[in-house]
Design an enzyme around this catalytic site. Structure first.
Site, PDB file in Angstrom:
ATOM      1  N   HIS A 110       0.841  -1.194   0.000  1.00 10.24           N
ATOM      2  CA  HIS A 110       0.000   0.000   0.000  1.00 10.24           C
ATOM      3  C   HIS A 110       0.879   1.248   0.000  1.00 10.24           C
ATOM      4  O   HIS A 110       2.030   1.185   0.417  1.00 10.24           O
ATOM      5  CB  HIS A 110      -0.842   0.080   1.282  1.00 10.24           C
ATOM      6  N   TYR A 111       0.321   2.382  -0.398  1.00 10.31           N
ATOM      7  CA  TYR A 111       0.912   3.637   0.061  1.00 10.31           C
ATOM      8  C   TYR A 111       0.011   4.199   1.151  1.00 10.31           C
ATOM      9  O   TYR A 111      -1.186   3.885   1.221  1.00 10.31           O
ATOM     10  CB  TYR A 111       1.172   4.636  -1.061  1.00 10.31           C
ATOM     11  N   THR A 112       0.611   5.027   2.016  1.00 10.46           N
ATOM     12  CA  THR A 112      -0.153   5.534   3.167  1.00 10.46           C
ATOM     13  C   THR A 112      -1.210   6.543   2.755  1.00 10.46           C
ATOM     14  O   THR A 112      -2.262   6.627   3.378  1.00 10.46           O
ATOM     15  CB  THR A 112       0.783   6.157   4.205  1.00 10.46           C
ATOM     16  N   HIS A 141      -2.566  -2.847  -3.409  1.00  9.48           N
ATOM     17  CA  HIS A 141      -3.929  -2.688  -2.910  1.00  9.48           C
ATOM     18  C   HIS A 141      -4.922  -2.531  -4.072  1.00  9.48           C
ATOM     19  O   HIS A 141      -6.048  -3.033  -4.022  1.00  9.48           O
ATOM     20  CB  HIS A 141      -3.992  -1.474  -1.979  1.00  9.48           C
ATOM     21  N   GLU A 179       2.571  -0.897   4.578  1.00  5.80           N
ATOM     22  CA  GLU A 179       2.245   0.479   4.195  1.00  5.80           C
ATOM     23  C   GLU A 179       3.545   1.215   3.882  1.00  5.80           C
ATOM     24  O   GLU A 179       4.493   1.204   4.681  1.00  5.80           O
ATOM     25  CB  GLU A 179       1.508   1.192   5.328  1.00  5.80           C
ATOM     26  N   ASP A 184      -3.537   2.479  -4.928  1.00  2.00           N
ATOM     27  CA  ASP A 184      -2.180   2.342  -4.392  1.00  2.00           C
ATOM     28  C   ASP A 184      -1.605   0.932  -4.564  1.00  2.00           C
ATOM     29  O   ASP A 184      -2.370  -0.020  -4.637  1.00  2.00           O
ATOM     30  CB  ASP A 184      -2.152   2.763  -2.921  1.00  2.00           C
TER      31      ASP A 184
END
Length: 229
Positions: A25-27, A132, A90, A142
């Site tokens: 994921h990215y945050t 994700h 993340e 993401d």
């Protein structure tokens, strides 16, 4: 071995499935400290096993034996309780909402090391190391089109983008979606699934249009040994 900074999150429960996946994921928040707080306060009801800062620091939030809450409603290769079946990572990046930008090399070095260790622990296949957006194409973008999947692929930590011996199978759009479902995507929303596939395997043109290049890439991915960079 990756050095961790322990920052326990209360947001977890018990796994119902063995670990067979890694989800990246990215945050999607303005900065790392904001993301770390969101992932570790009870009221957020979200968490991940790890968070990787832009400078390469790795925070451990939930023990891998537990089910972190990172995937939400999702689907991949027949699995719908992806939180139970996966380790969630993340990666600090503001994302599309706050000024999406490339991932620094120090961060990617830490991600590659961490993914390699997790993959080895559970014998996870390259096809089950996903973003994700792959598991929730109608909801998520993401880690996005700037994420350097090729760096993971060179270390055999993700499937490569096929680049050699590409051949357009001339499937109909329905045939492409059937093949995409076979590969692993939820194709209930065919446009969203196509966009997610493009974001992952053809990021220079993300338009949701099923074209010859998309068909050729997908065909190559379905073959036993995808050839790529």
């Amino acid at each position: 071995m990756t050095a961790f900074i322990d920052h326990p999150s209360p947001n977890f429960d018990e796994r119902a499935l063995p670990v067979t996946m890694i989800v990246l994921h990215y945050t999607g928040m303005q900065d790392g400290p904001s993301a770390l707080r969101a992932l570790s306060v009870p009221e957020s009801k979200v968490s991940s096993h790890y968070m990787v800062e832009e400078d390469g620091r790795v925070f451990r939030l939930v023990d891998e034996s537990k089910r972190a809450w990172h995937a939400g409603k999702s689907h991949w290769r027949g699995v719908t309780d992806i939180n139970s079946a996966s380790v969630g990572i993340e990666i600090v990046n503001p994302g599309h909402e706050w000024g999406y930008r490339p991932f620094p090399q120090a961060q990617m070095d830490a991600v590659i090391s961490l993914v390699g260790e997790i993959k080895g622990r559970y014998a996870i296949t390259r096809g089950n190391i996903v973003g994700h957006s792959d598991i929730a194409p109608t909801r998520k973008q993401d880690p996005g089109e700037l994420f350097p999947w090729g760096e993971l692929a060179k270390s055999r930590l993700a499937l490569p983008r096929p680049t050699r011996k590409l051949m357009d199978p001339m499937w109909s759009d329905a045939g492409f979606l059937l093949a995409l479902e076979r590969f692993g995507y939820d194709v209930t929303d065919g446009f969203a699934a196509t966009v997610a596939f493009q974001r992952r395997f053809r990021p220079e043109l993300i338009d949701g249009t099923i074209d010859g290049e998309c068909r050729a890439i997908l065909l190559a991915l379905l073959l036993p040994q995808p050839e790529g960079d």
